[in-house]
Design a protein around this motif. Structure first.
Motif, short mmCIF file in Angstrom:
data_model
loop_
_atom_site.label_atom_id
_atom_site.label_comp_id
_atom_site.label_asym_id
_atom_site.label_seq_id
_atom_site.Cartn_x
_atom_site.Cartn_y
_atom_site.Cartn_z
N UNK A 185 0.83 -1.20 0.00
CA UNK A 185 0.00 0.00 0.00
C UNK A 185 0.87 1.26 0.00
N UNK A 186 2.01 1.18 0.67
CA UNK A 186 2.93 2.32 0.67
C UNK A 186 3.39 2.63 -0.75
N UNK A 187 3.66 1.58 -1.52
CA UNK A 187 4.10 1.77 -2.90
C UNK A 187 3.00 2.41 -3.73
N UNK A 188 1.76 1.92 -3.54
CA UNK A 188 0.64 2.52 -4.27
C UNK A 188 0.51 4.01 -3.90
N UNK A 189 0.63 4.30 -2.60
CA UNK A 189 0.52 5.69 -2.15
C UNK A 189 1.59 6.56 -2.81
N UNK A 190 2.78 6.02 -2.92
CA UNK A 190 3.87 6.77 -3.54
C UNK A 190 3.60 7.03 -5.02
N UNK A 191 3.13 5.98 -5.71
CA UNK A 191 2.85 6.12 -7.14
C UNK A 191 1.71 7.10 -7.40
N UNK A 192 0.73 7.11 -6.50
CA UNK A 192 -0.43 7.99 -6.67
C UNK A 192 -0.22 9.37 -6.08
N UNK A 193 0.86 9.52 -5.31
CA UNK A 193 1.11 10.80 -4.67
C UNK A 193 0.12 11.08 -3.55
N UNK A 194 -0.17 10.07 -2.76
CA UNK A 194 -1.15 10.21 -1.68
C UNK A 194 -0.49 10.01 -0.33
N UNK A 195 -0.97 10.67 0.72
CA UNK A 195 -0.40 10.47 2.06
C UNK A 195 -0.79 9.10 2.60
N UNK A 196 0.15 8.53 3.38
CA UNK A 196 -0.03 7.15 3.84
C UNK A 196 0.42 7.04 5.28
N UNK A 197 -0.39 6.36 6.12
CA UNK A 197 -0.07 6.14 7.53
C UNK A 197 -0.32 4.68 7.90
N UNK A 198 0.37 4.23 8.95
CA UNK A 198 0.12 2.90 9.50
C UNK A 198 -0.42 3.05 10.92
N UNK A 199 -1.19 2.03 11.34
CA UNK A 199 -1.76 2.03 12.69
C UNK A 199 -1.84 0.59 13.17
#
Length: 313
Positions: free
Chosen positions: A167-181
């Protein structure tokens, strides 16, 4: 064609009396076959004997016809071929309009599609391992961004490093903020950080319905004090027992909708359709292929009709 009945003998002193007996017994249309004088009885009394017969008509010929073989209903055959439940086939055909099943499907599944684009949404996808939850989130996140919406991505699948990285990779490709919990409090904090986002997608770890401990832990994290819509992700190629098991296993989550993935990988959508009808939950999206973001679409009656009426596998 007229035929004669078995002849009968009539005896009288005179011909006139014998004829009266014939007419009385056989009617005006009686046919005289033979008339003669005979000696009757021990006294040898002379009498007139008339042999007569009553005509009777041969029964009229009534032609019989074999019922023409009933032509098979191609639509019923297709639905049966795709293993739609018999009771649902009857419902579909009863509601069909000019061979179109759309109206019947919409009456059986009254909540097709999703309105997530038109409201502020916090959504998570739950379900067993391998059904495509993470990829589905990436597809929807990309579509949301293309609509100009503000999107946040969160994962609580901290069991697998690969899941976080995906999911982090997808976030990077899409230019979206990403967090884990990893806990309810961390998820609540992530939601607060994304409070200005239009849509926040929360990815989860896959869990089998037999793993009660994992399901309870997952549900406890999602119960973070923030309203999160929970969508159950199911594959299109399951059977009715599998679907029933999934629905029962994830019912404590308060499922609000179902997303069907891997639609392109099944050759028999009937069991899925019948299970969706029995579940009576909104059906939001169909995953129709591996491509991000194009292969995720709103669930529609048109797509369902194509899937359940295919005539080849």
């Amino acid at each position: 064609m007229t035929q004669l009945a078995e002849p009968r003998a009539f005896h009288a002193r005179t011909s006139q009396e014998a004829l009266r007996l014939v007419k009385k017994a056989l009617g005006e249309d009686a046919v005289i076959i033979k008339s003669r004088s005979v000696l009757l009885g021990p006294s040898k009394a002379r009498r007139i004997e008339i042999l007569a017969s009553a005509p009777h008509a041969e029964p009229a010929y009534v032609p019989t016809f074999k019922a023409a073989p009933q032509r098979p209903d191609p639509l019923r055959e297709a639905l049966t071929f795709n293993e739609v439940a018999p009771e649902h086939i009857d419902h579909l055909l009863a509601g069909a309009e000019n061979g179109k099943l759309g109206p019947a499907i919409e009456s059986m599944l009254p909540h097709l599609g999703s309105s997530i684009w038109s409201k502020k949404t916090r959504m998570t996808f739950v379900g067993p391992t391998g059904v495509g939850k993470t990829t589905s989130i990436a597809k929807l996140a990309a579509q949301a961004k293309s609509r100009g919406l503000r999107v946040g991505l969160v994962t609580i699948d901290t069991y697998r490093v690969a899941a976080v990285e995906q999911l982090s990779k997808y976030a990077e490709l899409l230019g979206l903020p990403f967090l884990t919990a990893g806990s309810a409090s961390e998820l609540r904090d992530a939601m607060e950080r994304f409070q200005n986002a239009d849509i926040v997608f929360v990815d989860t770890a896959g869990a089998g319905t037999w793993d009660r401990a994992r399901l309870e832990e997952l549900n406890a994290i999602l119960d973070c004090g923030v309203a999160i819509e929970k969508t159950l992700v199911v594959p299109a190629s399951g059977n009715k027992r599998d679907y029933r098991n999934l629905l029962e296993g994830f019912s404590p989550f308060g499922i609000s909708a179902i997303c069907v993935t891997k639609v392109d990988e099944t050759c028999c959508f009937g069991p899925c359709f019948s299970s969706l009808v029995e579940a009576q939950l909104p059906v939001s999206f169909f995953g129709i292929g591996p491509n991000v973001p194009s292969d995720m679409e709103q669930a529609t009656a048109t797509r369902i009709q194509r899937l359940i009426s295919r005539k080849t596998h």
